[in-house]
Structures are given as C-alpha cells and as structure tokens.
Design a protein around this motif. Structure first.
Motif, PDB file in Angstrom:
ATOM      1  N   ASP A  82       0.859  -1.180   0.000  1.00  0.00           N
ATOM      2  CA  ASP A  82       0.000   0.000   0.000  1.00  0.00           C
ATOM      3  C   ASP A  82       0.894   1.229   0.000  1.00  0.00           C
ATOM      4  O   ASP A  82       1.890   1.276   0.735  1.00  0.00           O
ATOM      5  CB  ASP A  82      -0.890   0.058   1.249  1.00  0.00           C
ATOM      6  CG  ASP A  82      -1.917  -1.060   1.299  1.00  0.00           C
ATOM      7  OD1 ASP A  82      -2.074  -1.779   0.308  1.00  0.00           O
ATOM      8  OD2 ASP A  82      -2.565  -1.193   2.350  1.00  0.00           O
ATOM      9  N   ASN A  84       0.520   5.516   0.325  1.00  0.00           N
ATOM     10  CA  ASN A  84      -0.421   6.594   0.657  1.00  0.00           C
ATOM     11  C   ASN A  84      -1.759   6.037   1.144  1.00  0.00           C
ATOM     12  O   ASN A  84      -2.816   6.554   0.798  1.00  0.00           O
ATOM     13  CB  ASN A  84      -0.661   7.494  -0.549  1.00  0.00           C
ATOM     14  CG  ASN A  84       0.043   8.803  -0.428  1.00  0.00           C
ATOM     15  OD1 ASN A  84       0.450   9.206   0.654  1.00  0.00           O
ATOM     16  ND2 ASN A  84       0.184   9.488  -1.543  1.00  0.00           N
ATOM     17  N   ASN A  85      -1.720   4.953   1.888  1.00  0.00           N
ATOM     18  CA  ASN A  85      -2.918   4.322   2.437  1.00  0.00           C
ATOM     19  C   ASN A  85      -3.869   3.811   1.358  1.00  0.00           C
ATOM     20  O   ASN A  85      -5.068   3.714   1.582  1.00  0.00           O
ATOM     21  CB  ASN A  85      -3.654   5.269   3.392  1.00  0.00           C
ATOM     22  CG  ASN A  85      -2.764   5.707   4.527  1.00  0.00           C
ATOM     23  OD1 ASN A  85      -2.073   4.889   5.130  1.00  0.00           O
ATOM     24  ND2 ASN A  85      -2.742   6.994   4.806  1.00  0.00           N
ATOM     25  N   ARG A  86      -3.320   3.494   0.187  1.00  0.00           N
ATOM     26  CA  ARG A  86      -4.116   2.941  -0.909  1.00  0.00           C
ATOM     27  C   ARG A  86      -3.429   1.688  -1.432  1.00  0.00           C
ATOM     28  O   ARG A  86      -2.208   1.651  -1.546  1.00  0.00           O
ATOM     29  CB  ARG A  86      -4.205   3.945  -2.061  1.00  0.00           C
ATOM     30  CG  ARG A  86      -4.971   5.188  -1.753  1.00  0.00           C
ATOM     31  CD  ARG A  86      -5.044   6.045  -3.017  1.00  0.00           C
ATOM     32  NE  ARG A  86      -5.693   7.299  -2.748  1.00  0.00           N
ATOM     33  CZ  ARG A  86      -5.052   8.435  -2.553  1.00  0.00           C
ATOM     34  NH1 ARG A  86      -3.750   8.487  -2.597  1.00  0.00           N
ATOM     35  NH2 ARG A  86      -5.730   9.548  -2.315  1.00  0.00           N
ATOM     36  N   PRO A  87      -4.195   0.654  -1.823  1.00  0.00           N
ATOM     37  CA  PRO A  87      -3.577  -0.537  -2.418  1.00  0.00           C
ATOM     38  C   PRO A  87      -2.795  -0.142  -3.673  1.00  0.00           C
ATOM     39  O   PRO A  87      -3.261   0.688  -4.464  1.00  0.00           O
ATOM     40  CB  PRO A  87      -4.764  -1.422  -2.783  1.00  0.00           C
ATOM     41  CG  PRO A  87      -5.894  -0.927  -1.942  1.00  0.00           C
ATOM     42  CD  PRO A  87      -5.651   0.536  -1.717  1.00  0.00           C
ATOM     43  N   PHE A  88      -1.601  -0.710  -3.843  1.00  0.00           N
ATOM     44  CA  PHE A  88      -0.778  -0.367  -4.997  1.00  0.00           C
ATOM     45  C   PHE A  88      -0.355  -1.604  -5.783  1.00  0.00           C
ATOM     46  O   PHE A  88      -0.569  -1.674  -6.975  1.00  0.00           O
ATOM     47  CB  PHE A  88       0.454   0.427  -4.547  1.00  0.00           C
ATOM     48  CG  PHE A  88       1.308   0.896  -5.686  1.00  0.00           C
ATOM     49  CD1 PHE A  88       0.842   1.859  -6.570  1.00  0.00           C
ATOM     50  CD2 PHE A  88       2.574   0.370  -5.890  1.00  0.00           C
ATOM     51  CE1 PHE A  88       1.617   2.297  -7.639  1.00  0.00           C
ATOM     52  CE2 PHE A  88       3.359   0.792  -6.962  1.00  0.00           C
ATOM     53  CZ  PHE A  88       2.881   1.758  -7.831  1.00  0.00           C
ATOM     54  N   SER A 117      -4.006   1.816 -10.403  1.00  0.00           N
ATOM     55  CA  SER A 117      -3.255   2.094  -9.173  1.00  0.00           C
ATOM     56  C   SER A 117      -2.212   3.173  -9.410  1.00  0.00           C
ATOM     57  O   SER A 117      -2.013   4.062  -8.583  1.00  0.00           O
ATOM     58  CB  SER A 117      -2.560   0.828  -8.660  1.00  0.00           C
ATOM     59  OG  SER A 117      -3.503  -0.106  -8.200  1.00  0.00           O
ATOM     60  N   ARG A 120      -4.042   6.490  -9.668  1.00  0.00           N
ATOM     61  CA  ARG A 120      -4.477   6.965  -8.339  1.00  0.00           C
ATOM     62  C   ARG A 120      -3.309   7.566  -7.571  1.00  0.00           C
ATOM     63  O   ARG A 120      -3.442   8.606  -6.937  1.00  0.00           O
ATOM     64  CB  ARG A 120      -5.071   5.811  -7.526  1.00  0.00           C
ATOM     65  CG  ARG A 120      -6.537   5.584  -7.725  1.00  0.00           C
ATOM     66  CD  ARG A 120      -7.105   4.670  -6.637  1.00  0.00           C
ATOM     67  NE  ARG A 120      -6.332   3.475  -6.404  1.00  0.00           N
ATOM     68  CZ  ARG A 120      -6.576   2.280  -6.939  1.00  0.00           C
ATOM     69  NH1 ARG A 120      -7.593   2.127  -7.748  1.00  0.00           N
ATOM     70  NH2 ARG A 120      -5.819   1.252  -6.665  1.00  0.00           N
ATOM     71  N   GLN A 121      -2.155   6.900  -7.600  1.00  0.00           N
ATOM     72  CA  GLN A 121      -0.984   7.401  -6.888  1.00  0.00           C
ATOM     73  C   GLN A 121      -0.511   8.718  -7.490  1.00  0.00           C
ATOM     74  O   GLN A 121      -0.188   9.656  -6.764  1.00  0.00           O
ATOM     75  CB  GLN A 121       0.139   6.367  -6.900  1.00  0.00           C
ATOM     76  CG  GLN A 121      -0.153   5.139  -6.079  1.00  0.00           C
ATOM     77  CD  GLN A 121      -0.392   5.442  -4.612  1.00  0.00           C
ATOM     78  OE1 GLN A 121       0.196   6.340  -4.035  1.00  0.00           O
ATOM     79  NE2 GLN A 121      -1.293   4.686  -4.012  1.00  0.00           N
ATOM     80  N   GLY A 124      -2.770  11.442  -6.498  1.00  0.00           N
ATOM     81  CA  GLY A 124      -2.563  11.786  -5.091  1.00  0.00           C
ATOM     82  C   GLY A 124      -1.316  12.621  -4.883  1.00  0.00           C
ATOM     83  O   GLY A 124      -1.300  13.566  -4.094  1.00  0.00           O
ATOM     84  N   LEU A 134      -3.977  15.513   0.179  1.00  0.00           N
ATOM     85  CA  LEU A 134      -2.993  14.592   0.726  1.00  0.00           C
ATOM     86  C   LEU A 134      -1.942  15.269   1.580  1.00  0.00           C
ATOM     87  O   LEU A 134      -0.858  14.773   1.779  1.00  0.00           O
ATOM     88  CB  LEU A 134      -2.322  13.798  -0.398  1.00  0.00           C
ATOM     89  CG  LEU A 134      -3.257  12.844  -1.097  1.00  0.00           C
ATOM     90  CD1 LEU A 134      -2.556  12.192  -2.259  1.00  0.00           C
ATOM     91  CD2 LEU A 134      -3.786  11.802  -0.138  1.00  0.00           C
ATOM     92  N   TYR A 151       4.109   3.967   3.404  1.00  0.00           N
ATOM     93  CA  TYR A 151       3.909   2.677   2.754  1.00  0.00           C
ATOM     94  C   TYR A 151       3.704   1.606   3.819  1.00  0.00           C
ATOM     95  O   TYR A 151       4.145   1.739   4.955  1.00  0.00           O
ATOM     96  CB  TYR A 151       5.086   2.304   1.844  1.00  0.00           C
ATOM     97  CG  TYR A 151       6.324   1.867   2.593  1.00  0.00           C
ATOM     98  CD1 TYR A 151       6.504   0.541   2.971  1.00  0.00           C
ATOM     99  CD2 TYR A 151       7.313   2.786   2.940  1.00  0.00           C
ATOM    100  CE1 TYR A 151       7.639   0.144   3.663  1.00  0.00           C
ATOM    101  CE2 TYR A 151       8.443   2.400   3.625  1.00  0.00           C
ATOM    102  CZ  TYR A 151       8.600   1.080   3.996  1.00  0.00           C
ATOM    103  OH  TYR A 151       9.705   0.688   4.694  1.00  0.00           O
TER     104      TYR A 151
END
Length: 178
Positions: A82, A84-88, A117, A120-121, A124, A134, A151
């Motif tokens: 993950d 930034n607190n998001r699945p990568f 993904s 999204r990153q 962000g 962010l 991460y």
C-alpha cells in the motif's frame, strides 16, 4: 456417520465429543508453536519484468531474516504493498524452502501494479503538491520538498502448519522537483 450417532450411548457420544475437542485444541497448539519473534524483511531490489496490457510487473527481491532459534519452512509467499494508504501492488510466488535459525534468504516475488493504481498514486502526489487532500500546503512550488509517502508492505510465508506473517511500514521520500 450421523445416522449412527443417535444409536450410541450418551456417555460414548460425550467421550467422542471430548476427543474431537481435544484433537482440535492439539492441532491449534501445533500451529501456534512456531511463535517467536516476527520475521524481518528488506526490499533489496526491484527489476521490471514483462507485463500484459496496461499492467506493470516487477520482480521484487526481499531479504527475509529469521531472528528465531528454529528454522522456518515455507511453501509460497504472498505480498501486498500500500502507498499513501491505498492498495498499490500485489504478488505471489510458489517458492519453497527454509530460512535457517538466525539466518536469512533472498526471495523473488513477481508483483503486479494496475494502470489504475498508478493513476491513483500520481493523482494523489499531484494533489499533495498543489494543496490537495494529501497534506500538501497551498502554494507549494517546484523545488519544494514533497511530503514523505507512507507505505505498508505486508505478506505471509505459507507453511504446512499455518503461515508466518510479516509487516513492514515506513515512509518514502521523493526527490525534489526542479
């Protein structure tokens, strides 16, 4: 079997139930015997590999250290990353082997990153630089340092009597934009 149980004396059924319960507890105890300290890991390399369509694929090399006085036998590895607190990224490998007591080994795990993904990153990071949600401050200009990106890398080493889970977390600092 269920048709026979009502015909057995109640004391025998009670004994059978106790035997089943004791067996279940014994198996759970064997699975939990590994215990000890959690394994440690470091990413020691990332190499691109062929992907399909819009996905990115990388071979992630992990150095896994066993700080315990018993070896860890593994049969498969699974990782999730993950940012930034998001699945990568996610990956699995059918690798099989053993990490010796107070020893280490390097494992290769192919991971996949979807195009969504990555978008999204990127969104962000750009949002963070321009004062978005962010954590960037309004008016951040080129040349200013970016906020560190948190991460979390988690995964498990599969085994015959359960899995050995691991977790690593921290922050990544991106270089300044000029």
């Amino acid at each position: 079997m269920s048709a026979i149980l009502p015909l057995l004396p109640s004391s025998f059924r009670t004994g059978l139930a106790l035997l089943l319960a004791a067996s279940t507890l014994a198996l759970a105890g064997c699975a939990g015997m590994r215990g000890g300290d959690p394994v440690r890991l470091n990413v020691v390399g990332i190499e691109p590999i062929d992907g399909e369509g819009l996905e990115m694929r990388m071979a992630v090399r992990l150095r896994v250290q066993n700080p315990n006085d018993t070896s860890i036998d593994y049969d498969g590895i699974s990782v999730e990353l993950d940012l930034n607190n998001r699945p990568f990224a996610t990956g699995v490998s059918p690798a099989r082997g053993s990490i010796p007591r107070f020893g280490e080994t390097v494992l290769n795990v192919p991971v996949s990153v979807s195009a969504f993904s990555v978008m999204r990153q990127a969104w962000g990071i750009v949002g963070g630089m321009s004062g978005g949600s962010l954590g960037g401050s309004p008016g951040t200009s080129a040349g200013a340092a970016m906020e560190p990106i948190p991460y979390v890398l988690r995964g498990k080493l599969g085994g015959s009597f359960g899995s050995t889970r691991f977790l690593d977390r921290g922050t990544l600092s991106l270089p300044e934009l000029r």
